[in-house]
Design an enzyme around this catalytic site. Structure first.
Site: not given
Ligand code: DIR
Ligand code: MN
Ligand code: MN
Ligand code: MN
Length: 293
Positions: A95, A115, A117, A119, A132, A209, A211, A254
């Protein structure tokens, strides 16, 4: 032969020198095959990126030079696509590619960030060090992320108010203060863009994303989080965005076929992503019955 619809797409497959991923096969059948798909006029290109040696972390951020240079390349590619008057579809991939995709699209707002998350970690706050988890922070004018090697070219182009999150449900402690509570509470609402944003008639960027969706729909992804958006809701979001006529660029990210434990897991991930993409490019559930995946 003539495209059946006036909308045209431009696909960019983002891969780190691994060649096309599985999704391209489905897309070629479903999108640019005139008999089974939308019959859109598609120009396809594949970007390959250099792996920069001795790419030491910048604070916690891993592989900053490799990711920064890749994004610089992607930004120019997206810029070319937009100059060509086309809708841009980026299929990835990590991402962090949204940094280049949104920068190349530049004059865009709002950005729909679909998402689990936020990010919005920075190289200083990130616990994982994964790029990401940081693209929104790199893009925001307010956060002033700077000095990251590989990102010398980057000019933050978004303000916090330009971003709408959907599907958000896993926000790190360090990410919390960066955006207000009311924004988090909106996240699973399908009232996705305020009428005020639409009235501006500005092009919309969807950064999707996979996810953000519920994990059984897209198991072949790196960081699944339970309790996500259903397929019906996800398709609804994409359909509504298509109907605005303002959807100008889409990232689908992703998607990682290598993380599927079985062929079935890979297939469901890719099928789901393709369904979302097709809906964002005009496939209506009540029509296009010939697209049989
Ligand atoms: C978590 C996970 N906040 C990080 N973030 C993800 O790694 O900064 N984002 N998986 O897609
Ligand atoms: Mn993401
Ligand atoms: Mn995500
Ligand atoms: Mn991610």
């Amino acid at each position: 032969s003539r495209p059946a619809q006036s909308i045209s797409e431009h696909l960019i497959f983002v891969s780190l020198n691994q060649g096309r991923n599985t999704i391209s096969a489905w897309l070629s059948e479903c999108v640019w095959n005139e008999k089974t798909g939308l019959g859109c006029d598609v120009k396809d290109r594949e970007l390959k990126f250099d792996i920069i040696p001795n790419d030491h972390p910048y604070h916690n951020a891993k592989n900053p030079r490799t990711v920064g240079r890749a994004n610089e390349k992607l930004a120019s590619a997206v810029e070319e696509v937009k100059k060509d008057g086309r809708t841009c579809l980026v299929v990835g991939g990590d991402h962090s590619l949204a940094i280049g995709s949104i920068s190349g699209h530049a004059k865009t707002e709002p950005v729909i960030w679909f998402d689990a998350h936020a990010d919005i970690n920075t190289p200083l706050t990130s616990l994982s060090g994964n790029m990401h988890g940081q693209p929104v922070a790199f893009l925001l004018k307010e956060l002033k992320v700077s000095g990251v090697p590989g990102f010398e070219w980057l000019k933050p182009c978004l303000s916090a108010e330009d971003i709408v999150y959907i599907g958000l449900r896993d926000v790190d402690d360090a990410e919390q203060p960066t955006f207000p509570k009311d924004r988090q509470e909106q996240t699973l609402s399908l009232n996705i863009i305020s009428p005020q944003k639409i009235n501006k008639k500005k092009p919309i960027h969807l950064s999707f994303d996979v996810d953000g969706l519920d994990p059984p729909l897209t198991p072949a992804t790196g960081t699944p989080v339970p309790g996500g958006v259903t397929l019906r809701e996800g398709i609804y979001v994409a359909e509504q965005l298509y109907k605005t006529g303002l959807l100008s660029a889409v990232d689908t990210v992703e998607i990682n076929p290598r993380l599927g434990k079985t062929q079935e897991e890979v297939d469901s991930t890719v099928n789901t992503a393709v369904s979302i993409i097709l809906s964002g490019f005009g496939k209506a559930r009540e029509g296009s019955h010939s697209c049989s995946y």
